[in-house]
Scaffold this motif. Structure first.
Motif, PDB file in Angstrom:
ATOM      1  N   SER A   1       6.361  12.224 -52.897  1.00  0.00           N
ATOM      2  CA  SER A   1       7.658  11.554 -52.836  1.00  0.00           C
ATOM      3  C   SER A   1       8.757  12.417 -53.435  1.00  0.00           C
ATOM      4  N   VAL A   2       8.463  13.085 -54.552  1.00  0.00           N
ATOM      5  CA  VAL A   2       9.452  13.983 -55.159  1.00  0.00           C
ATOM      6  C   VAL A   2       9.776  15.126 -54.197  1.00  0.00           C
ATOM      7  N   ALA A   3       8.764  15.679 -53.562  1.00  0.00           N
ATOM      8  CA  ALA A   3       8.991  16.776 -52.622  1.00  0.00           C
ATOM      9  C   ALA A   3       9.859  16.326 -51.451  1.00  0.00           C
ATOM     10  N   ALA A   4       9.620  15.104 -50.966  1.00  0.00           N
ATOM     11  CA  ALA A   4      10.421  14.586 -49.850  1.00  0.00           C
ATOM     12  C   ALA A   4      11.873  14.392 -50.268  1.00  0.00           C
TER      13      ALA A   4
ATOM     14  N   ARG B   1      17.132  24.003 -59.914  1.00  0.00           N
ATOM     15  CA  ARG B   1      16.642  23.624 -58.581  1.00  0.00           C
ATOM     16  C   ARG B   1      15.599  24.597 -58.048  1.00  0.00           C
ATOM     17  N   ALA B   2      15.849  25.883 -58.200  1.00  0.00           N
ATOM     18  CA  ALA B   2      14.917  26.883 -57.679  1.00  0.00           C
ATOM     19  C   ALA B   2      13.564  26.801 -58.374  1.00  0.00           C
ATOM     20  N   VAL B   3      13.570  26.465 -59.672  1.00  0.00           N
ATOM     21  CA  VAL B   3      12.327  26.344 -60.430  1.00  0.00           C
ATOM     22  C   VAL B   3      11.501  25.174 -59.916  1.00  0.00           C
ATOM     23  N   LEU B   4      12.145  24.033 -59.708  1.00  0.00           N
ATOM     24  CA  LEU B   4      11.421  22.860 -59.218  1.00  0.00           C
ATOM     25  C   LEU B   4      10.903  23.091 -57.805  1.00  0.00           C
ATOM     26  N   ALA B   5      11.724  23.702 -56.952  1.00  0.00           N
ATOM     27  CA  ALA B   5      11.299  23.967 -55.576  1.00  0.00           C
ATOM     28  C   ALA B   5      10.087  24.893 -55.554  1.00  0.00           C
ATOM     29  N   ALA B   6      10.093  25.937 -56.384  1.00  0.00           N
ATOM     30  CA  ALA B   6       8.967  26.861 -56.433  1.00  0.00           C
ATOM     31  C   ALA B   6       7.704  26.178 -56.942  1.00  0.00           C
ATOM     32  N   ALA B   7       7.860  25.294 -57.929  1.00  0.00           N
ATOM     33  CA  ALA B   7       6.706  24.581 -58.469  1.00  0.00           C
ATOM     34  C   ALA B   7       6.069  23.688 -57.414  1.00  0.00           C
ATOM     35  N   HIS B   8       6.896  23.006 -56.632  1.00  0.00           N
ATOM     36  CA  HIS B   8       6.342  22.146 -55.585  1.00  0.00           C
ATOM     37  C   HIS B   8       5.746  22.973 -54.448  1.00  0.00           C
TER      38      HIS B   8
ATOM     39  N   LYS C   1       2.410  24.927 -64.985  1.00  0.00           N
ATOM     40  CA  LYS C   1       1.362  25.690 -64.303  1.00  0.00           C
ATOM     41  C   LYS C   1       1.910  26.981 -63.702  1.00  0.00           C
ATOM     42  N   GLN C   2       3.234  27.031 -63.489  1.00  0.00           N
ATOM     43  CA  GLN C   2       3.880  28.250 -62.996  1.00  0.00           C
ATOM     44  C   GLN C   2       4.259  29.201 -64.135  1.00  0.00           C
ATOM     45  N   GLY C   3       3.948  28.803 -65.370  1.00  0.00           N
ATOM     46  CA  GLY C   3       4.269  29.631 -66.519  1.00  0.00           C
ATOM     47  C   GLY C   3       5.698  29.506 -66.996  1.00  0.00           C
TER      48      GLY C   3
END
Length: 243
Positions: free
Chosen positions: A91-94, A174-181, A197-199
């Motif tokens: 849902s967050v990704a959507a 925003r870029a950090v969250l997008a990369a994590a997803h 988990k992405q460090g």
């Protein structure tokens, strides 16, 4: 077109609101359960809209209720509503995919934390704006915590001085969250876990007692008392018509 709340704001807020909320007992999805006559989601969005930094709110609603949720929230604030996924992470990704160009600060907020004050929303956004890649609001753990085995036998007492209870909104570049997803594997319970988990370092800011998560029937009772103490009135006519 994604709805805009405050053209001068620099924050997009994602609200995953498609969960069933089984611990609240049988009934509507959790975000649509009534608190003082209005769905939890209405209370949550109203408080998000009161934060001056918020430019965009995107709600991920139960697939069967997308149109009804749009109608429900229309009188509350300009909000975009998208179909949610099978679990919170989806849902967050959507919702993230529906954020327009512009906001580079993204908050993820639980509809179940319906009484979160605008001041906490601003505090998390300000910490990201000041340079943090990821920010979570926390409270100290006040109970004694025991580690137990599968048979509920105590293995030891955990040092609570280094423990924190995590709330939302959680804030990210925003870029950090997008990369994590994009690199996500098995679903986790919060987005900070994904970026960990992405460090990526995660910074803590003080949370709020009002940002309690409404999970059990007792939590609804407590939240109603908090609303009554604040003298907040509800107009439940729209909620009762739609749900």
């Amino acid at each position: 077109m994604t709805a805009q709340l405050n053209p001068r704001g620099d924050v997009a807020v994602l609200v995953p609101a498609a969960g069933a909320g089984v611990r609240l007992g049988p009934g509507r999805p959790k975000a649509l359960r009534l608190l003082a006559g209005e769905p939890l989601l209405v209370h949550a969005v109203r408080r998000l809209a009161a934060a001056p930094s918020v430019h965009t709110i995107v709600v991920a609603a139960p697939v069967a209720d997308v149109e009804a949720v749009r109608d429900l929230l229309a009188p509350v604030a300009p909000v975009s509503v998208v179909p949610g996924g099978a679990h919170r992470q989806a849902s967050v990704a959507a919702a993230l995919a529906a954020v327009p160009a512009g906001p580079e600060i993204v908050l993820v907020h639980d509809a179940a934390r319906a009484l979160t004050p605008a001041e906490l929303i601003e505090s998390v956004a300000a910490a990201v704006r000041a340079g943090a890649d990821a920010v979570i609001p926390v409270l100290p753990v006040v109970d004694t915590v025991k580690e137990v085995d599968s048979e509920e036998r105590v293995l030891g007492t955990v040092d609570r001085s280094a423990l924190r209870a995590v709330q939302t909104p959680q804030g990210f570049r925003r870029a950090v969250l997008a990369a994590a997803h994009a690199g996500a594997g098995d679903p986790l319970t919060d987005d900070a876990g994904l970026v960990e988990k992405q460090g990526v370092p995660v910074r803590c800011v003080p949370g709020s007692e009002y940002a309690l998560k409404i999970t059990r029937p007792f939590d609804l009772t407590l939240a109603e008392h908090l609303l009554a103490a604040d003298g907040v009135a509800s107009d439940s006519s729209v909620a009762r018509t739609l749900f």
